[in-house]
Structures are given as C-alpha cells and as structure tokens.
Enzyme design. Structure first.
Site, PDB file in Angstrom:
ATOM      1  N   LYS A 178       0.905  -1.329   0.021  1.00 23.33           N
ATOM      2  CA  LYS A 178      -0.086   0.052  -0.079  1.00 23.33           C
ATOM      3  C   LYS A 178       0.898   1.364  -0.150  1.00 23.33           C
ATOM      4  O   LYS A 178       1.941   1.561   0.998  1.00 23.33           O
ATOM      5  CB  LYS A 178      -1.033  -0.100   1.301  1.00 23.33           C
ATOM      6  CG  LYS A 178      -1.765   1.413   1.320  1.00 23.33           C
ATOM      7  CD  LYS A 178      -2.571   1.296   2.721  1.00 23.33           C
ATOM      8  CE  LYS A 178      -3.171   2.560   2.765  1.00 23.33           C
ATOM      9  NZ  LYS A 178      -3.641   2.825   4.158  1.00 23.33           N
ATOM     10  N   ALA A 193      -9.566   5.568   4.925  1.00 27.00           N
ATOM     11  CA  ALA A 193      -9.379   6.596   5.505  1.00 27.00           C
ATOM     12  C   ALA A 193     -10.543   7.540   5.903  1.00 27.00           C
ATOM     13  O   ALA A 193     -11.285   7.724   5.043  1.00 27.00           O
ATOM     14  CB  ALA A 193      -8.350   7.598   5.101  1.00 27.00           C
ATOM     15  N   GLY A 194     -10.768   7.881   7.211  1.00 24.79           N
ATOM     16  CA  GLY A 194     -11.889   8.457   7.442  1.00 24.79           C
ATOM     17  C   GLY A 194     -13.265   7.890   8.102  1.00 24.79           C
ATOM     18  O   GLY A 194     -13.939   8.510   8.486  1.00 24.79           O
ATOM     19  N   ASN A 228      -9.365   1.118   9.946  1.00 25.95           N
ATOM     20  CA  ASN A 228      -8.389   0.759  11.049  1.00 25.95           C
ATOM     21  C   ASN A 228      -8.689   1.523  12.382  1.00 25.95           C
ATOM     22  O   ASN A 228      -9.204   1.039  13.240  1.00 25.95           O
ATOM     23  CB  ASN A 228      -6.900   1.263  10.702  1.00 25.95           C
ATOM     24  CG  ASN A 228      -5.990   1.293  11.784  1.00 25.95           C
ATOM     25  OD1 ASN A 228      -6.082   0.372  12.704  1.00 25.95           O
ATOM     26  ND2 ASN A 228      -4.559   1.521  11.515  1.00 25.95           N
TER      27      ASN A 228
END
Length: 257
Positions: free
Chosen positions: A98, A185-186, A207
């Site tokens: 990644k 993300a977010g 995560n």
C-alpha cells in the site's frame, strides 16, 4: 447465484473489509479482531516491523493465512516509498504494497504526484500496488494506467473518523474506474462503511474506528456486517430518490360504489 468475490491482483477474496494494525491499546487484541471481522487482508506500517528484536513485534499477532499489505507510512517521496516497499519484500512480507506518500504533516493528505511515480516503479517490479490517494479521477486513471491493482481514495483525513466527506468524488471514481475502488481513511462508523458499499465501492479499509472502539472485537464484527449489508444493497439495486411524496398504494377508488 455466482459467489460474489473481490479480485485484486488476480487474488480472489471473500471479504471486502480490509483492516489495519495501528492504534490498538493492546496488540494482543488483533487476532480476535481478525476473527470477528473475517477480514483477509491486513495492513501494517513497515516502520513497526522488526524481525530482529525479542521485544514486542506486531507480526506475532498476525496469522500466517492473512494477506499482508505492508504500507509505506512515513514516506515523503516516491523514492522513500519505493525503498520501503523493497525492504518489505526482502523481509518476506510478500509483494502486496500500500503506497502512502505524505509530506503534509497537518492534514496528512497523500501526495498524488509522488504516489503515481512510486506506483509505476513498483508495479513494473511485480508488486501488487494499492495506492492511497486523494480522490481525483484523472489521478485514478493515471494510477490504473501505470499498473495499480486498485485505487484507495480517502473518505476524510486519515484517523479522523469523520466519514465520507469526499463522497461525490468517490462516486465518480466508482463509476469511471476499471480497477477496484477501496475507500480508505476517515470511515468512523459501520453505517459509513455500509454507505460506501451501497454506493458501489468494492471494499473499505478500516483501522482507527475499530482499534479505538470501546470493544474493538465487537466493532470488528459490526463492520463485517455493515460491509456485507452495503454490498447486498448495492447488488440488489437501491431504489430511486424522489423530490415529492409518492404513495406506496392507490389513494383513490377503493371507497367508490
């Protein structure tokens, strides 16, 4: 009905939920989160991996059957990302990578230009490259062109749990990209993961929302259910939205003699 599999770099996956290893109060929870979430892919920052230490090592908590997705967290340029990726492969962590190239330390937004450069180099070396990016159609197309196996647009700045703030831009990528779109993300709640999947995203990576939950194991289960529900809704065909009310049954006629 054919099995609904996610294919990345020629690998077929049953789960459309990717998870991470950061921010857990206790890394010993990770195996239980993997089990509850049923995720098959887990990302880990290379800077947290040390095979030569007798001290706490994140790798001892990751089952061998998981697909490792080492990330280049900490890289500020394409050159640094490429170096980290090569170190990961040399350390036996496989060929999935990644790409995270971040030079902005306030908002932690990815550098799309450097990300394209790193993706092109690593894809040419046989890596399965999943680049983390700010959602931009032209950038996504370029990433596909240079060999990305998927694109990973952010929903909101990393670690914020603010949800799909870039929803309209992600929708464009979903409609126009040929490779899988993984929202990264977010995402802070299972309902937001479900929404991304309802939109047609191929997968999500979560995560912070799991690791910082009061009970990460139960939250892993909740995200699994949300991702599956969103995917089923997308495949079923979400109903249209109308400006004015529309009766679900006839309003006239049934009292006429």
């Amino acid at each position: 009905m054919a099995k609904d599999l996610l294919t990345i770099g020629g690998v077929e996956l049953n789960s459309r939920l990717l998870i991470g290893t950061g921010k857990f109060n206790d890394d010993a929870l990770i195996p239980d989160v993997i089990n509850s979430s049923q995720s098959q892919v887990i990302t880990v920052a290379m800077r947290r991996v040390d095979f030569n230490t007798n001290q706490e090592n994140i790798m001892k908590y990751i089952p061998k059957e998981m697909i490792l997705l080492p990330n280049t967290s900490g890289a500020r340029t394409a050159e640094e990302a490429v170096r980290i990726a090569r170190l990961a492969r040399a350390a036996g962590m496989g060929n999935w990578i990644k790409i995270e190239v971040i030079s902005d330390q306030k908002y932690l937004l990815p550098d799309n230009y450097e990300t394209i450069k790193a993706t092109e180099i690593l894809a040419s070396e046989g890596f399965i490259v999943l680049p983390y990016m700010s959602p931009d159609l032209m950038v996504a197309k370029k990433l596909e062109e240079v060999g990305a196996a998927a694109v990973m647009p952010l929903g909101a700045p990393i670690g914020t749990n603010r949800g799909l703030k870039t929803k309209e831009l992600i929708q464009i990528l979903i409609e126009e990209c040929e490779k899988p779109v993984i929202v990264d993300a977010g995402i802070g709640k299972p309902s937001q993961a479900c929404e991304a999947m309802e939109m047609g995203a191929d997968a999500v990576l979560v995560n912070t929302a799991i690791a910082t939950a009061g009970d990460p194991v139960v939250m892993g289960q909740a995200f699994k259910s949300a991702v599956e529900a969103g995917r089923q809704a997308y495949l079923s065909g979400v109903g249209g939205v109308a400006k004015h009310a529309r009766a679900s049954s006839p309003l006239t006629g049934f009292l006429q003699i």
